[in-house]
Design a protein around this motif. Structure first.
Motif, PDB file in Angstrom:
ATOM      1  N   GLY A 254       0.799  -1.218   0.000  1.00 17.66           N
ATOM      2  CA  GLY A 254       0.000   0.000   0.000  1.00 17.66           C
ATOM      3  C   GLY A 254       0.826   1.259   0.000  1.00 17.66           C
ATOM      4  O   GLY A 254       2.022   1.259  -0.309  1.00 17.66           O
ATOM      5  N   ILE A 255       0.167   2.351   0.373  1.00 22.16           N
ATOM      6  CA  ILE A 255       0.778   3.682   0.399  1.00 22.16           C
ATOM      7  C   ILE A 255       0.633   4.259   1.795  1.00 22.16           C
ATOM      8  O   ILE A 255      -0.450   4.179   2.403  1.00 22.16           O
ATOM      9  CB  ILE A 255       0.109   4.629  -0.621  1.00 22.16           C
ATOM     10  CG1 ILE A 255       0.217   4.070  -2.041  1.00 22.16           C
ATOM     11  CG2 ILE A 255       0.746   6.026  -0.563  1.00 22.16           C
ATOM     12  CD1 ILE A 255      -0.619   4.832  -3.061  1.00 22.16           C
ATOM     13  N   ILE A 256       1.714   4.837   2.302  1.00 15.57           N
ATOM     14  CA  ILE A 256       1.689   5.600   3.551  1.00 15.57           C
ATOM     15  C   ILE A 256       1.934   7.050   3.172  1.00 15.57           C
ATOM     16  O   ILE A 256       3.012   7.397   2.687  1.00 15.57           O
ATOM     17  CB  ILE A 256       2.774   5.110   4.523  1.00 15.57           C
ATOM     18  CG1 ILE A 256       2.573   3.624   4.854  1.00 15.57           C
ATOM     19  CG2 ILE A 256       2.770   5.948   5.803  1.00 15.57           C
ATOM     20  CD1 ILE A 256       3.771   2.983   5.537  1.00 15.57           C
ATOM     21  N   TYR A 257       0.927   7.899   3.345  1.00 15.29           N
ATOM     22  CA  TYR A 257       1.065   9.307   2.979  1.00 15.29           C
ATOM     23  C   TYR A 257       1.582  10.133   4.154  1.00 15.29           C
ATOM     24  O   TYR A 257       1.135   9.970   5.294  1.00 15.29           O
ATOM     25  CB  TYR A 257      -0.282   9.877   2.528  1.00 15.29           C
ATOM     26  CG  TYR A 257      -0.627   9.562   1.088  1.00 15.29           C
ATOM     27  CD1 TYR A 257       0.043  10.187   0.044  1.00 15.29           C
ATOM     28  CD2 TYR A 257      -1.621   8.647   0.778  1.00 15.29           C
ATOM     29  CE1 TYR A 257      -0.260   9.899  -1.273  1.00 15.29           C
ATOM     30  CE2 TYR A 257      -1.950   8.361  -0.546  1.00 15.29           C
ATOM     31  CZ  TYR A 257      -1.262   8.993  -1.561  1.00 15.29           C
ATOM     32  OH  TYR A 257      -1.563   8.711  -2.871  1.00 15.29           O
ATOM     33  N   ALA A 258       2.520  11.022   3.876  1.00 18.64           N
ATOM     34  CA  ALA A 258       3.028  11.994   4.844  1.00 18.64           C
ATOM     35  C   ALA A 258       2.818  13.391   4.273  1.00 18.64           C
ATOM     36  O   ALA A 258       2.722  13.563   3.052  1.00 18.64           O
ATOM     37  CB  ALA A 258       4.507  11.748   5.126  1.00 18.64           C
ATOM     38  N   LEU A 259       2.752  14.398   5.141  1.00 15.39           N
ATOM     39  CA  LEU A 259       2.428  15.748   4.686  1.00 15.39           C
ATOM     40  C   LEU A 259       3.622  16.499   4.123  1.00 15.39           C
ATOM     41  O   LEU A 259       3.437  17.457   3.373  1.00 15.39           O
ATOM     42  CB  LEU A 259       1.809  16.564   5.830  1.00 15.39           C
ATOM     43  CG  LEU A 259       0.447  16.093   6.333  1.00 15.39           C
ATOM     44  CD1 LEU A 259      -0.085  17.055   7.395  1.00 15.39           C
ATOM     45  CD2 LEU A 259      -0.558  15.950   5.203  1.00 15.39           C
ATOM     46  N   THR A 260       4.832  16.109   4.482  1.00 21.30           N
ATOM     47  CA  THR A 260       6.012  16.825   4.013  1.00 21.30           C
ATOM     48  C   THR A 260       7.070  15.850   3.516  1.00 21.30           C
ATOM     49  O   THR A 260       7.058  14.658   3.869  1.00 21.30           O
ATOM     50  CB  THR A 260       6.634  17.692   5.132  1.00 21.30           C
ATOM     51  OG1 THR A 260       7.181  16.822   6.139  1.00 21.30           O
ATOM     52  CG2 THR A 260       5.602  18.631   5.762  1.00 21.30           C
ATOM     53  N   VAL A 261       7.984  16.363   2.723  1.00 21.38           N
ATOM     54  CA  VAL A 261       9.089  15.543   2.216  1.00 21.38           C
ATOM     55  C   VAL A 261       9.934  15.015   3.377  1.00 21.38           C
ATOM     56  O   VAL A 261      10.325  13.837   3.404  1.00 21.38           O
ATOM     57  CB  VAL A 261       9.954  16.365   1.246  1.00 21.38           C
ATOM     58  CG1 VAL A 261      11.199  15.579   0.831  1.00 21.38           C
ATOM     59  CG2 VAL A 261       9.145  16.774   0.017  1.00 21.38           C
ATOM     60  N   ALA A 262      10.222  15.885   4.347  1.00 18.86           N
ATOM     61  CA  ALA A 262      11.047  15.460   5.484  1.00 18.86           C
ATOM     62  C   ALA A 262      10.382  14.318   6.236  1.00 18.86           C
ATOM     63  O   ALA A 262      11.039  13.350   6.637  1.00 18.86           O
ATOM     64  CB  ALA A 262      11.298  16.641   6.423  1.00 18.86           C
ATOM     65  N   SER A 263       9.078  14.404   6.455  1.00 18.96           N
ATOM     66  CA  SER A 263       8.368  13.341   7.161  1.00 18.96           C
ATOM     67  C   SER A 263       8.415  12.042   6.377  1.00 18.96           C
ATOM     68  O   SER A 263       8.625  10.960   6.947  1.00 18.96           O
ATOM     69  CB  SER A 263       6.913  13.748   7.411  1.00 18.96           C
ATOM     70  OG  SER A 263       6.837  14.841   8.288  1.00 18.96           O
ATOM     71  N   ALA A 264       8.213  12.124   5.065  1.00 17.45           N
ATOM     72  CA  ALA A 264       8.262  10.915   4.239  1.00 17.45           C
ATOM     73  C   ALA A 264       9.631  10.253   4.351  1.00 17.45           C
ATOM     74  O   ALA A 264       9.735   9.024   4.491  1.00 17.45           O
ATOM     75  CB  ALA A 264       7.936  11.263   2.790  1.00 17.45           C
ATOM     76  N   ASP A 265      10.687  11.050   4.300  1.00 17.33           N
ATOM     77  CA  ASP A 265      12.041  10.501   4.404  1.00 17.33           C
ATOM     78  C   ASP A 265      12.281   9.858   5.778  1.00 17.33           C
ATOM     79  O   ASP A 265      12.837   8.756   5.874  1.00 17.33           O
ATOM     80  CB  ASP A 265      13.081  11.600   4.164  1.00 17.33           C
ATOM     81  CG  ASP A 265      13.113  12.071   2.706  1.00 17.33           C
ATOM     82  OD1 ASP A 265      12.627  11.334   1.835  1.00 17.33           O
ATOM     83  OD2 ASP A 265      13.612  13.181   2.467  1.00 17.33           O
ATOM     84  N   ASP A 266      11.847  10.559   6.838  1.00 14.01           N
ATOM     85  CA  ASP A 266      12.073  10.048   8.186  1.00 14.01           C
ATOM     86  C   ASP A 266      11.296   8.752   8.438  1.00 14.01           C
ATOM     87  O   ASP A 266      11.821   7.798   9.019  1.00 14.01           O
ATOM     88  CB  ASP A 266      11.668  11.092   9.229  1.00 14.01           C
ATOM     89  CG  ASP A 266      12.633  12.266   9.299  1.00 14.01           C
ATOM     90  OD1 ASP A 266      13.755  12.131   8.768  1.00 14.01           O
ATOM     91  OD2 ASP A 266      12.272  13.302   9.872  1.00 14.01           O
ATOM     92  N   VAL A 267      10.034   8.728   8.017  1.00  9.43           N
ATOM     93  CA  VAL A 267       9.199   7.539   8.241  1.00  9.43           C
ATOM     94  C   VAL A 267       9.757   6.357   7.464  1.00  9.43           C
ATOM     95  O   VAL A 267       9.842   5.238   7.979  1.00  9.43           O
ATOM     96  CB  VAL A 267       7.742   7.829   7.846  1.00  9.43           C
ATOM     97  CG1 VAL A 267       6.905   6.552   7.866  1.00  9.43           C
ATOM     98  CG2 VAL A 267       7.130   8.860   8.792  1.00  9.43           C
TER      99      VAL A 267
END
Length: 695
Positions: A254-267
């Motif tokens: 699936g897809i895990i959506y994050a609100l910012t680029v930094a959050s996506a990278d960290d998660v």
């Protein structure tokens, strides 16, 4: 050809596209008949996975059989183009694309179109106003087209959740179509206001023979496979730990959506550390890497992509088993569009929303990037004057970042006030008025949408019904599947060990500050004699910051600190900064500390520098003072403000690198100018160190 024969041909094409058991839906046939037999303009608003692409591929096949020209599809994303070229082939339709990623193939594609070898040409909206494409390719394409398709048509509308200025160019294209050319617009995310707006725009230029009224086909938007739930957890580490404990149990990939680029990278980094095959995906991801990530998800080689909204329209994976949002999007319609990626070809897909207290701060930040006030837009027109300028040359003359400047120019272009020419932009001299009332209404609509998201989180009614009512779906009714309908809610428990692991990852201090290497172009136009590459003897070294303001670890704490009145650096924050310093692999230990003089946070910056001096037993060498720079300005404007007043301590007697301390790094120009001053004043090297970077 009578209607019965036409329908039988349409059913044959559908079976070739979707399999031997496929049968046209009634609205699919209504749309195909309107386009092929009546040459009408139609807007189809149907849920994701309903089969909107089947309508235009089948209509294309039938029109081509009747001797009409190729179909032109305006499509917003390269991912969508790749999927649709493959789908078209299954329907016996030859498709090709023209977009920014294949400029070396444009001539070959144009030759194939002219030779009748291409049935469908997919173009990105940005191509419509590329001078070469607009002037050399578009006129002949428009004259010969058999059908125009506008995919993701909500992007045309100011009111759409994903409005794009490039899409407004379609208004001009519609008025230039020859009489009798049918037009199809499709979307899954349009409420009544967007439907009215798009339908009115589709009527532009429609001749009397075609009928200026637009056929609107709207179907139920509920997706019976989706199970919607909201899980409230108190902290970012609790949310991330909860996800890590449950990700393996979520169905399929699936897809895990994050609100910012930094959050996506960290998660993504944290989940990989926990043993999961995941990849980060954002607008900053290299295009080849993005394509590889999409292919890995399609082939189930990864459990999930951790993505920003860059992964949205156009990604088609029928067996996508779940969508998780770490943070709520600012619009319920955008949320519906994103969760619509899941469950197209499976009986059950999990849809989980984990909101965070930082969500509203992130919404506010993106809202601040909206269309600028009239004074700033007039600057753009005044700067153009009577000669064309490139975007780079125009940037130093206005108070806009490059990204916002490009948006303004595109809007002015569609409004007729400027024109894109080879190498830049020119003013047309046509009268132009700033539609303040429209921008005010759009801003108010966005605030209403944000409140609707908060209402969605707190509702005790059916969640799917709530979303469908936001889309003005007349078929909206309780779904019987969501957490509120069933009373079955995911547990909000998270183990201490999972939360601790997430906390350690999120609060792991230290991000790199990459030094600026090139001065902005056009500085001479604002009286600053800086250009080209920054000399090695005047440049900063790579620096460090405690965290990013946009991440969900230190970002939350740093945003809160900066929102307070000026105060000395808190012990917890300083302790983390010491960890960053101790892990810094510098070539030579700094021999002193210099602070950047602060007019807004003198206590914070001053105490930061003083305590580093004390703990590191380094002399405090003084302050660098620079001119004031507008915070929302572009790089050239900021640089011009900074260099207009410079003062630095004499470091000619200092033998070694110095640590340059500030509260935050935004564009990087403050550190760049301060480092240049210190290097010219005798510093052997300058190591920037800040509490936060903004991106």
């Amino acid at each position: 050809m009578d209607d019965n024969a036409l329908r039988e041909l349409a059913e044959e094409r559908l079976r070739a596209l979707a399999g031997p058991g496929a049968v046209l839906r009634e609205d699919q046939w209504t749309a195909i008949h309107a386009l092929v037999a009546r040459r009408r303009r139609a807007l189809v608003v149907q849920r994701t996975g309903w089969g909107k692409s089947a309508v235009y591929f089948i209509a294309t096949a039938l029109l081509r059989q009747l001797g009409e020209g190729p179909t032109v599809i305006v499509s917003p994303l390269l991912a969508l183009m790749r999927n649709q070229v493959d789908a078209a082939a299954r329907a016996g339709v030859h498709a090709a694309t023209i977009n920014s990623a294949n400029t070396d193939q444009w001539q070959e594609v144009q030759d194939r179109v002219a030779a009748g070898e291409v049935d469908v040409l997919l173009v990105s909206p940005e191509r419509l106003n590329n001078p070469d494409f607009r002037d050399s390719v578009l006129p002949s394409l428009t004259a010969s087209a058999g059908l125009l398709v506008v995919d993701e048509a909500h992007c045309i509308s100011d009111w759409g959740h994903d409005f794009r200025p490039d899409y407004r160019r379609l208004r001009t294209l519609l008025t230039e179509l020859p009489p009798g050319v049918p037009v199809l617009a499709t979307t899954a995310t349009a409420n009544d206001r967007v439907v009215r707006d798009v339908a009115e725009q589709l009527g532009l230029g429609a001749g009397a023979d075609a009928g200026s009224d637009t056929l609107v086909l709207r179907g139920p938007l509920d997706r019976e496979s989706l199970r919607l739930s909201v899980v409230r957890l108190p902290t970012a580490e609790a949310r991330l730990g909860w996800l890590a404990e449950r990700l393996e149990r979520l169905p399929g990939s699936g897809i895990i959506y994050a609100l910012t680029v930094a959050s996506a990278d960290d998660v993504a980094a944290f989940l990989r550390e926990r043993g999961f095959e995941v990849a980060a995906y954002s607008g900053r991801t290299d295009p080849a890497e993005r394509q590889r990530a999409e292919e890995d998800l399609l082939a189930n080689r990864v459990k999930a992509l951790v993505a920003t909204s860059a992964l949205g329209m156009g990604f088609d994976k029928p067996d996508l088993g779940f969508v998780v949002h770490l943070g709520a999007p600012p619009s319920p319609i955008a949320y519906y569009q994103q969760i619509g990626r899941a469950g197209r070809g499976v009986e059950r897909a999990e849809v989980l929303l984990l909101p965070g207290p930082e969500d509203r701060d992130i919404w506010a930040y993106f809202a601040s990037l909206a269309f600028p006030p009239e004074r700033v837009v007039r600057q753009v027109l005044d700067a153009l004057g009577d000669r064309p300028l490139s975007t780079a040359a125009l940037e130093p003359l206005v108070e806009l970042s490059r990204t916002r400047l490009e948006v303004v120019l595109k809007v002015l272009d569609v409004d007729g006030a400027v024109r894109r020419v080879r190498g830049g932009w020119e003013a047309t001299g046509q009268p132009w008025s700033y539609d303040a009332e429209r921008y005010r209404r759009i801003e108010q609509a966005r605030r209403v949408e944000q409140q609707a998201v908060l209402d969605y989180l707190s509702t005790d009614g059916c969640r799917m019904e709530f979303l469908l009512r936001q889309l003005d779906d007349p078929h909206a009714a309780p779904c019987g599947r969501c957490d509120n309908c069933t009373g079955q809610r995911p547990s909000a428990e998270v183990s201490d060990s999972a939360a601790a692991a997430a906390r350690e990852r999120l609060l792991r201090p230290g991000v790199e500050i990459a030094p600026r290497k090139q001065w902005p172009t056009g500085m001479a136009a604002v009286g600053v004699p800086l250009s080209g590459r920054i000399p090695a003897g005047e440049a900063a070294e790579p620096g460090r910051a405690l965290g990013r303001l946009t991440d969900i670890g230190w970002g939350n704490r740093l945003r809160a600190l900066f929102a307070e009145d000026d105060r000395e650096i808190p012990d917890e924050v300083f302790a983390a900064c010491v960890k960053v310093l101790s892990a810094w692999d510098w070539a030579q230990r700094p021999v002193g500390v210099v602070t950047v003089g602060s007019r807004t946070r003198p206590a914070l910056v001053g105490s930061f520098g003083r305590r580093i001096s004390e703990v590191g037993r380094l002399p405090l060498l003084g302050q660098v003072w620079l001119g004031e720079a507008p915070r929302r300005a572009n790089s050239a404007q900021r640089l011009a403000g900074l260099v207009r007043a410079e003062q630095a301590p004499d470091l000619s007697a200092v033998d070694g690198p110095v640590l340059l301390v500030d509260d935050q790094v935004d564009t990087g120009w403050t550190m760049t100018v301060a480092a240049r001053l210190l290097r010219r004043g005798g510093a052997r090297a300058v190591l920037p160190f800040a509490l936060a970077v903004t991106a």
